[in-house]
Design a protein around this motif. Structure first.
Motif, PDB file in Angstrom:
ATOM      1  N   UNK A  77       0.891  -1.076  -0.116  1.00 22.08           N
ATOM      2  CA  UNK A  77       0.072  -0.180  -0.074  1.00 22.08           C
ATOM      3  C   UNK A  77       0.783   1.370  -0.080  1.00 22.08           C
ATOM      4  N   UNK A  78       1.910   1.488   0.561  1.00 22.01           N
ATOM      5  CA  UNK A  78       2.628   2.334   0.852  1.00 22.01           C
ATOM      6  C   UNK A  78       4.080   2.496  -0.130  1.00 22.01           C
ATOM      7  N   UNK A  79       4.329   3.329  -0.915  1.00 18.76           N
ATOM      8  CA  UNK A  79       5.098   3.407  -2.062  1.00 18.76           C
ATOM      9  C   UNK A  79       5.249   1.848  -2.383  1.00 18.76           C
ATOM     10  N   UNK A  80       4.228   1.224  -3.086  1.00 19.51           N
ATOM     11  CA  UNK A  80       4.095  -0.336  -3.583  1.00 19.51           C
ATOM     12  C   UNK A  80       5.532  -0.431  -4.388  1.00 19.51           C
ATOM     13  N   UNK A  81       5.681  -1.754  -4.055  1.00 22.45           N
ATOM     14  CA  UNK A  81       6.859  -2.274  -4.517  1.00 22.45           C
ATOM     15  C   UNK A  81       6.433  -3.860  -4.866  1.00 22.45           C
ATOM     16  N   UNK A  82       7.179  -4.484  -5.747  1.00 22.57           N
ATOM     17  CA  UNK A  82       7.236  -6.010  -6.219  1.00 22.57           C
ATOM     18  C   UNK A  82       8.521  -6.577  -6.185  1.00 22.57           C
ATOM     19  N   UNK A  83       8.363  -7.762  -6.017  1.00 23.53           N
ATOM     20  CA  UNK A  83       9.603  -8.875  -6.259  1.00 23.53           C
ATOM     21  C   UNK A  83       9.057 -10.226  -6.871  1.00 23.53           C
ATOM     22  N   UNK A  84       9.962 -10.579  -7.573  1.00 18.36           N
ATOM     23  CA  UNK A  84       9.756 -11.939  -8.235  1.00 18.36           C
ATOM     24  C   UNK A  84       9.760 -13.105  -7.186  1.00 18.36           C
ATOM     25  N   UNK A  85       8.753 -13.926  -6.961  1.00 15.39           N
ATOM     26  CA  UNK A  85       8.973 -14.773  -6.082  1.00 15.39           C
ATOM     27  C   UNK A  85       8.664 -16.257  -6.856  1.00 15.39           C
ATOM     28  N   UNK A  86       9.853 -16.950  -7.126  1.00 19.88           N
ATOM     29  CA  UNK A  86       9.397 -18.386  -7.901  1.00 19.88           C
ATOM     30  C   UNK A  86       9.299 -19.230  -6.967  1.00 19.88           C
ATOM     31  N   UNK A  87       9.360 -19.132  -5.758  1.00 17.74           N
ATOM     32  CA  UNK A  87       8.910 -20.299  -4.849  1.00 17.74           C
ATOM     33  C   UNK A  87      10.047 -20.731  -4.020  1.00 17.74           C
ATOM     34  N   UNK A  88      11.355 -20.041  -4.360  1.00 15.60           N
ATOM     35  CA  UNK A  88      12.708 -20.390  -3.747  1.00 15.60           C
ATOM     36  C   UNK A  88      13.420 -19.044  -3.605  1.00 15.60           C
ATOM     37  N   UNK A  89      14.254 -18.932  -2.782  1.00 13.31           N
ATOM     38  CA  UNK A  89      14.875 -17.535  -2.374  1.00 13.31           C
ATOM     39  C   UNK A  89      15.817 -17.200  -3.807  1.00 13.31           C
ATOM     40  N   UNK A  90      15.550 -15.993  -4.077  1.00 19.27           N
ATOM     41  CA  UNK A  90      16.366 -15.469  -5.358  1.00 19.27           C
ATOM     42  C   UNK A  90      17.101 -14.186  -4.905  1.00 19.27           C
ATOM     43  N   UNK A  91      18.198 -13.690  -5.468  1.00 23.45           N
ATOM     44  CA  UNK A  91      18.784 -12.455  -5.293  1.00 23.45           C
ATOM     45  C   UNK A  91      18.191 -11.352  -5.845  1.00 23.45           C
TER      46      UNK A  91
END
Lengths: 309, 103
Positions: A77-91
């Motif tokens: 909601x606040x300064x919205x961001x996204x990340x890619x989540x492929x189901x395992x931790x990624x850098x």
């Protein structure tokens, strides 16, 4: 079942499918299940992936499952961001929501680079004509995307600008014709080369600077299940204001460089060794330094001719 | 330094089932199955491995046979160079000491 292309679908239906995590993208070597709440992604899919087959509901087990989502509730909601989540931790770093397309592309790249075991995966561009394929191996900034695009203009099919996917049982590369990622100065070079209508709007101020995507052609996507034997391997490096020069590489030099470029060589072990050495037996390889795409292409045309392409 | 202790009588062996070897021009690419590693060998180290596969032997046996195969003499390939090559092959797992002998 006849294929439905993204351009045949309804935007609201695509967004709904993405929100439910049911959207299935079917492209060459991999199918992907995508999830997202970002309308920016819908626009991107209808622009850059418009000729790619897709389903609104999952039809099969997919190779990739990717959720482009906020990193936490706060950033929804606040300064919205996204990340890619492929189901395992990624850098992957969180990006502003308007950069969701970049997050999608990063997530799909990381899924292939880190979890693909069906192919020996090189960090390389790849194209092919009816006589065979060209692998263009290089680090980011080496000009492999620009060369990939230039070869597409010469009639080569796009396989990928990011991955050379080598079969483990034969010396063939496999298509995965996602859009070609362009950065910085290469964007204007490619817009001039192919026409602005083939290149997406630029995404500005990303961690990698300005980024735009050159769309795959429908013919690239229609032949996305047709592999090709590798005949020519290029190791380009780009530098401003430099005269073009090339050096033919020995098989041993080629193998050493490609081992460095492969993301899963160690993981695949003996199968990777056999696939790589088989491929290099049937291919010629060159190290190329260039500062002008057309001058470089003159050399590449000669090398392609000698390699039987 | 070798992986373990060895003497002049140590028998060196290379197990053919443990690797795949392919020649490209004047070098050899060897994939070691047990370690999952790929190695680039020159003509000398490749000959040491081949000889140790065909007939394991101590340092002197292998030295004589390899020099004979490659038509080299001690000036071309000093024993120190040969021994250090054997030790390096031991370190990467392509060669290993089989047993110790009092003979």
């Amino acid at each position: 079942m006849p294929e439905t292309l993204i351009s045949d679908l309804n935007r609201a239906d695509v967004f709904s499918s993405l929100k439910e995590g049911q959207f299935e993208l079917i492209l060459g070597a991999f199918s992907a299940r995508l999830a997202s709440q970002s309308p920016e992604l819908v626009d991107f899919l209808f622009d850059v992936y418009r000729d790619v087959p897709a389903n609104l509901e999952l039809q099969e087990v997919t190779d990739i499952a990717l959720n482009v989502r906020p990193p936490n509730v706060f950033r929804k909601y606040l300064r919205p961001q996204v990340i890619p989540d492929p189901g395992f931790k990624v850098p992957a770093v969180p990006l502003p929501k308007k950069m969701a397309p970049l997050s999608l592309e990063m997530g799909m790249n990381l899924s292939v680079a880190l979890k693909c075991c069906r192919f020996l995966t090189f960090h390389a561009g790849a194209v092919a004509n009816e006589n065979g394929g060209v692998l263009i191996s290089g680090a980011s900034g080496s000009g492999k995307s620009t060369l990939t695009t230039a070869l597409m203009q010469e009639g080569y099919r796009l396989f990928s600008d990011e991955f050379g996917l080598l079969s483990l049982d034969k010396a063939e590369i496999n298509p995965y014709p996602r859009p070609v990622s362009l950065k910085g100065n290469s964007i204007s070079v490619v817009r001039d080369m192919v026409g602005a209508e083939w290149v997406s709007k630029s995404i500005m101020n990303t961690p990698k600077g300005e980024i735009a995507y050159r769309r795959a052609r429908r013919s690239d996507i229609e032949q996305a299940n047709v592999p090709a034997p590798v005949k020519l391997i290029l190791f380009p490096s780009f530098a401003e204001n430099i005269s073009p020069r090339a050096k033919k590489l020995t098989k041993a030099e080629t193998i050493m460089r490609l081992i460095e470029s492969a993301t899963n060589y160690k993981l695949l072990g003996e199968a990777a060794y056999k696939a790589l050495t088989d491929m290099v037996v049937g291919a010629e390889a060159y190290d190329i330094t260039y500062g002008d795409t057309e001058e470089c292409m003159q050399m590449v045309r000669d090398f392609a001719g000698e390699a039987g392409l | 330094m070798a992986v373990g202790p060895y003497t002049s009588q140590t028998i060196w062996i290379a197990e053919a089932d443990d690797f795949v070897i392919r020649q490209f021009e004047d070098v050899y690419f060897v994939f070691c199955k047990s370690a999952g590693t790929t190695h680039l060998l020159n003509f000398l180290t490749a000959s040491i491995v081949k000889n140790a596969v065909d007939k394991p032997g101590n340092m002197k046996d292998l030295y004589d046979r390899v020099l004979n195969d490659l038509e080299l003499d001690a000036e071309d390939c000093p024993s120190e160079l040969f021994e250090s090559s054997v030790v390096q092959l031991d370190e990467v797992g392509l060669l290993k000491p089989k047993e110790y002998s009092n003979a």
